[in-house]
Design a protein around this motif. Structure first.
Motif, PDB file in Angstrom:
ATOM      1  N   ASP A   1      12.620  15.173  11.942  1.00  0.00           N
ATOM      2  CA  ASP A   1      12.194  15.000  10.545  1.00  0.00           C
ATOM      3  C   ASP A   1      12.515  13.576  10.121  1.00  0.00           C
ATOM      4  OD1 ASP A   1      14.943  14.967  10.131  1.00  0.00           O
ATOM      5  OD2 ASP A   1      15.013  16.763   8.887  1.00  0.00           O
ATOM      6  N   LEU A   2      12.629  13.333   8.814  1.00  0.00           N
ATOM      7  CA  LEU A   2      12.808  11.975   8.303  1.00  0.00           C
ATOM      8  C   LEU A   2      14.264  11.523   8.226  1.00  0.00           C
ATOM      9  CD1 LEU A   2      10.156  11.977   5.414  1.00  0.00           C
ATOM     10  CD2 LEU A   2       9.994  10.815   7.633  1.00  0.00           C
ATOM     11  N   GLU A   3      15.190  12.358   8.708  1.00  0.00           N
ATOM     12  CA  GLU A   3      16.604  11.958   8.665  1.00  0.00           C
ATOM     13  C   GLU A   3      16.864  10.755   9.572  1.00  0.00           C
ATOM     14  OE1 GLU A   3      21.089  13.615   9.579  1.00  0.00           O
ATOM     15  OE2 GLU A   3      19.498  15.060   9.191  1.00  0.00           O
ATOM     16  N   THR A   4      16.098  10.659  10.660  1.00  0.00           N
ATOM     17  CA  THR A   4      16.261   9.550  11.600  1.00  0.00           C
ATOM     18  C   THR A   4      14.960   8.759  11.728  1.00  0.00           C
ATOM     19  OG1 THR A   4      15.764  11.101  13.397  1.00  0.00           O
ATOM     20  CG2 THR A   4      18.085  10.684  12.930  1.00  0.00           C
ATOM     21  N   GLU A   5      15.088   7.551  12.290  1.00  0.00           N
ATOM     22  CA  GLU A   5      13.935   6.658  12.423  1.00  0.00           C
ATOM     23  C   GLU A   5      13.023   7.101  13.575  1.00  0.00           C
ATOM     24  OE1 GLU A   5      13.279   4.031  10.406  1.00  0.00           O
ATOM     25  OE2 GLU A   5      15.034   4.564   9.206  1.00  0.00           O
ATOM     26  N   ILE A   6      11.775   6.670  13.508  1.00  0.00           N
ATOM     27  CA  ILE A   6      10.805   6.961  14.573  1.00  0.00           C
ATOM     28  C   ILE A   6      11.293   6.352  15.881  1.00  0.00           C
ATOM     29  CG2 ILE A   6       8.490   6.360  15.399  1.00  0.00           C
ATOM     30  CD1 ILE A   6       7.565   6.651  12.447  1.00  0.00           C
ATOM     31  N   ASN A   7      11.246   7.167  16.939  1.00  0.00           N
ATOM     32  CA  ASN A   7      11.693   6.684  18.247  1.00  0.00           C
ATOM     33  C   ASN A   7      10.560   6.557  19.267  1.00  0.00           C
ATOM     34  OD1 ASN A   7      11.249   9.399  18.648  1.00  0.00           O
ATOM     35  ND2 ASN A   7      13.194   9.817  19.668  1.00  0.00           N
ATOM     36  N   GLN A   8       9.400   7.127  18.948  1.00  0.00           N
ATOM     37  CA  GLN A   8       8.267   7.025  19.870  1.00  0.00           C
ATOM     38  C   GLN A   8       6.957   7.262  19.113  1.00  0.00           C
ATOM     39  OE1 GLN A   8       8.899   9.420  23.357  1.00  0.00           O
ATOM     40  NE2 GLN A   8       7.184   8.548  24.482  1.00  0.00           N
ATOM     41  N   ARG A   9       5.930   6.520  19.512  1.00  0.00           N
ATOM     42  CA  ARG A   9       4.604   6.680  18.887  1.00  0.00           C
ATOM     43  C   ARG A   9       3.592   7.153  19.922  1.00  0.00           C
ATOM     44  NH1 ARG A   9       4.555   4.876  13.736  1.00  0.00           N
ATOM     45  NH2 ARG A   9       6.229   3.445  13.112  1.00  0.00           N
TER      46      ARG A   9
END
Length: 233
Positions: A93-101
């Motif tokens: 969810d949005l608690e952590t930053e995006i790690n992969q696209r």
């Protein structure tokens, strides 16, 4: 309503605000009941945790009603929310930053609806590493926030039941949904698994619990409304 009424047991339907933990909501309500009626000690608990980034129905039990918490926790739940495709995060969810696209150009309406159907029924689900489950006596989210867990940390999968999974709006990369599910279902994990099944990636960007059994968020009050009603007694 009197202090004795709260001791004898009440069921409070609270619409939990964004960025509050369920524990904070319980503490706030317990404190105000104690202050209002000059009660030294009273049991207050909730029937099913909501993540800080989720809003919606929180059943809070007081006094003798706390004995029935497990019964309420075990009831079927309904949620609405938003899944964003094309990216994942460690917390799902949005608690952590995006790690992969991931690519999303191949995602069609037909693929979305066909993929939805795969999640209806009893499925195996692995809880996220950012969850309230315990490992070695500590909450997983506490370990995860300290960097003591990784995506390869062993967490046992569980059987959960999805009785309804409905897409209510599509505006890629966002997909809005409604889901009816059993106790123990992680909607964040559902979002992550849904993205993987789309041959892409996804994470949960909004979540609201709308029902627990026959209890509906439409009948709930926010914490400020509860406090005002309490003080008016």
């Amino acid at each position: 309503m009197t202090g004795e009424d709260y001791k004898n047991g009440q069921i409070l339907l609270i619409d939990k605000p964004l960025n509050w933990t369920s524990f904070q909501a319980v503490n706030k309500i317990r404190w105000h009941i104690r202050q209002r009626f000059n009660i030294k000690k009273i049991k207050v608990g909730h029937a099913g945790t909501l993540d800080p980034l989720a809003t919606g129905l929180l059943i809070i039990c007081t006094g003798k009603q706390t004995k029935n918490i497990n019964e309420y926790q075990g009831q079927v739940k309904e949620y609405t929310g938003t899944i964003t495709v094309g990216a994942t995060t460690p917390s799902f969810d949005l608690e952590t930053e995006i790690n992969q696209r991931f690519e999303t150009a191949h995602i069609t309406d037909d693929l979305i609806y066909d993929t939805c159907k795969k999640f209806i029924g009893i499925i195996q689900q692995q809880p996220p590493i950012f969850s309230a489950l315990k490992k070695d006596g500590k909450r997983l989210y506490e370990l995860a926030r300290k960097g003591e867990t990784t995506e390869t940390t062993e967490i046992a999968s569980r059987s959960v039941e999805i009785s309804e999974f409905e897409i209510t709006k599509k505006a890629l990369p966002e997909i809005e949904f409604r889901v009816v599910c059993s106790k123990g279902t992680y909607i964040r994990s559902l979002a992550f698994d849904f993205g993987k099944a789309l041959q892409s990636g996804a994470h949960l960007t909004a979540l609201r619990r709308t029902k627990i059994g026959d209890f509906s968020v439409d009948k709930a009050e926010n914490i400020e409304q509860f406090i005002s009603r309490l003080d008016a007694n």
